[in-house]
Design a protein around this motif. Sequence first.
Motif, PDB file in Angstrom:
ATOM      1  N   VAL A  36      -5.996  12.013   4.660  1.00 41.61           N
ATOM      2  CA  VAL A  36      -5.588  11.585   6.000  1.00 41.61           C
ATOM      3  C   VAL A  36      -6.403  10.376   6.445  1.00 41.61           C
ATOM      4  O   VAL A  36      -5.857   9.411   6.990  1.00 41.61           O
ATOM      5  CB  VAL A  36      -5.706  12.755   7.012  1.00 41.61           C
ATOM      6  N   SER A  37      -7.717  10.394   6.211  1.00 44.32           N
ATOM      7  CA  SER A  37      -8.542   9.256   6.635  1.00 44.32           C
ATOM      8  C   SER A  37      -8.189   7.999   5.845  1.00 44.32           C
ATOM      9  O   SER A  37      -8.210   6.896   6.395  1.00 44.32           O
ATOM     10  CB  SER A  37     -10.033   9.577   6.498  1.00 44.32           C
ATOM     11  N   THR A  42      -5.574   2.642   5.837  1.00 42.84           N
ATOM     12  CA  THR A  42      -4.533   1.740   5.353  1.00 42.84           C
ATOM     13  C   THR A  42      -3.671   1.246   6.510  1.00 42.84           C
ATOM     14  O   THR A  42      -3.358   0.064   6.592  1.00 42.84           O
ATOM     15  CB  THR A  42      -3.656   2.459   4.304  1.00 42.84           C
ATOM     16  N   ARG A  43      -3.315   2.132   7.426  1.00 44.47           N
ATOM     17  CA  ARG A  43      -2.503   1.729   8.575  1.00 44.47           C
ATOM     18  C   ARG A  43      -3.253   0.740   9.455  1.00 44.47           C
ATOM     19  O   ARG A  43      -2.673  -0.196   9.985  1.00 44.47           O
ATOM     20  CB  ARG A  43      -2.083   2.951   9.385  1.00 44.47           C
ATOM     21  N   MET A  44      -4.559   0.932   9.615  1.00 49.00           N
ATOM     22  CA  MET A  44      -5.360   0.008  10.414  1.00 49.00           C
ATOM     23  C   MET A  44      -5.427  -1.366   9.745  1.00 49.00           C
ATOM     24  O   MET A  44      -5.333  -2.399  10.410  1.00 49.00           O
ATOM     25  CB  MET A  44      -6.776   0.570  10.626  1.00 49.00           C
ATOM     26  N   GLU A  45      -5.568  -1.383   8.408  1.00 46.27           N
ATOM     27  CA  GLU A  45      -5.590  -2.660   7.682  1.00 46.27           C
ATOM     28  C   GLU A  45      -4.270  -3.398   7.839  1.00 46.27           C
ATOM     29  O   GLU A  45      -4.250  -4.606   8.075  1.00 46.27           O
ATOM     30  CB  GLU A  45      -5.886  -2.422   6.199  1.00 46.27           C
ATOM     31  N   VAL A  46      -3.168  -2.679   7.700  1.00 44.57           N
ATOM     32  CA  VAL A  46      -1.841  -3.287   7.852  1.00 44.57           C
ATOM     33  C   VAL A  46      -1.683  -3.839   9.264  1.00 44.57           C
ATOM     34  O   VAL A  46      -1.190  -4.950   9.461  1.00 44.57           O
ATOM     35  CB  VAL A  46      -0.723  -2.267   7.521  1.00 44.57           C
ATOM     36  N   ARG A  47      -2.137  -3.098  10.250  1.00 45.49           N
ATOM     37  CA  ARG A  47      -2.040  -3.554  11.645  1.00 45.49           C
ATOM     38  C   ARG A  47      -2.847  -4.827  11.859  1.00 45.49           C
ATOM     39  O   ARG A  47      -2.391  -5.756  12.518  1.00 45.49           O
ATOM     40  CB  ARG A  47      -2.526  -2.428  12.583  1.00 45.49           C
ATOM     41  N   GLY A  78      -4.179 -11.329   6.414  1.00 50.75           N
ATOM     42  CA  GLY A  78      -4.908 -10.369   5.596  1.00 50.75           C
ATOM     43  C   GLY A  78      -6.373 -10.723   5.430  1.00 50.75           C
ATOM     44  O   GLY A  78      -6.777 -11.864   5.626  1.00 50.75           O
ATOM     45  N   GLU A  79      -7.164  -9.717   5.074  1.00 52.09           N
ATOM     46  CA  GLU A  79      -8.590  -9.937   4.859  1.00 52.09           C
ATOM     47  C   GLU A  79      -8.868 -10.524   3.481  1.00 52.09           C
ATOM     48  O   GLU A  79      -9.823 -11.266   3.311  1.00 52.09           O
ATOM     49  CB  GLU A  79      -9.353  -8.618   5.012  1.00 52.09           C
ATOM     50  N   LEU A  80      -8.047 -10.175   2.500  1.00 58.32           N
ATOM     51  CA  LEU A  80      -8.279 -10.635   1.131  1.00 58.32           C
ATOM     52  C   LEU A  80      -7.636 -11.993   0.899  1.00 58.32           C
ATOM     53  O   LEU A  80      -6.452 -12.180   1.144  1.00 58.32           O
ATOM     54  CB  LEU A  80      -7.690  -9.638   0.123  1.00 58.32           C
ATOM     55  N   ALA A  81      -8.428 -12.931   0.417  1.00 59.57           N
ATOM     56  CA  ALA A  81      -7.888 -14.226   0.005  1.00 59.57           C
ATOM     57  C   ALA A  81      -7.510 -14.120  -1.472  1.00 59.57           C
ATOM     58  O   ALA A  81      -8.082 -13.329  -2.217  1.00 59.57           O
ATOM     59  CB  ALA A  81      -8.928 -15.320   0.211  1.00 59.57           C
ATOM     60  N   VAL A  82      -6.557 -14.919  -1.886  1.00 56.90           N
ATOM     61  CA  VAL A  82      -6.110 -14.914  -3.272  1.00 56.90           C
ATOM     62  C   VAL A  82      -7.237 -15.424  -4.166  1.00 56.90           C
ATOM     63  O   VAL A  82      -7.885 -16.428  -3.866  1.00 56.90           O
ATOM     64  CB  VAL A  82      -4.856 -15.806  -3.434  1.00 56.90           C
ATOM     65  N   SER A  83      -7.474 -14.714  -5.266  1.00 55.94           N
ATOM     66  CA  SER A  83      -8.427 -15.174  -6.273  1.00 55.94           C
ATOM     67  C   SER A  83      -7.984 -14.639  -7.633  1.00 55.94           C
ATOM     68  O   SER A  83      -7.121 -13.757  -7.715  1.00 55.94           O
ATOM     69  CB  SER A  83      -9.854 -14.727  -5.941  1.00 55.94           C
TER      70      SER A  83
END
Length: 185
Positions: A36-37, A42-47, A78-83
């Motif tokens: 659940v956590s 994941t939902r918070m990241e998507v938001r 997004g937080e992740l940049a392409v690498s």
Amino acid sequence: GRPQAESTDAVSTFLTRRFGLAGGLAWFGVLLFGVVSEQAKTRMEVRREEVGTVEVKDAPVVALPSGLRYQELRKGGGELAVSKGMLLAANLRVADAATGEVLLDTAGRGRAVAFYYGARPFKGGLCQGVEEGLLTMRNGGKRRLQVPKELGYTEVTELAEGQYERPGRDLVVDVELVRVSIPPS
């Protein structure tokens, strides 16, 4: 004797044998909390990605030393940049720059191209110019790339099943980065 079920979870087996059903249920609760956590995270990241994604109006065309030119249409949040090595999913609309003929439209067929950034050989409509244009993008971003023929398809390339493209064309590529993620280990 009575047949016993084999358990692959040593902790669950230990707790159930030591504390009975209550121990097994306690372990189940721990696992359930973890699931659940993780979903909430994941939902918070998507938001955050959705909130950080911004439409761009009248962005300047950026010219890179390689000859690639691009214009930002939507800045990804997004937080992740392409690498190199990242797992990406992108929608591509590839057109001939001279005639406007659409060579590939992954959004139109309902299937984004999934690939590892930096992997060779190129597949699914990718070429050096598209790869270079993706480098500073983030999840949710969208760009229009002007790819010179030197960075385009350098050999006959399969764009989609049974659909091939010949080399030597300048291309206009609209690329939308649908997903950026760390590759599975």
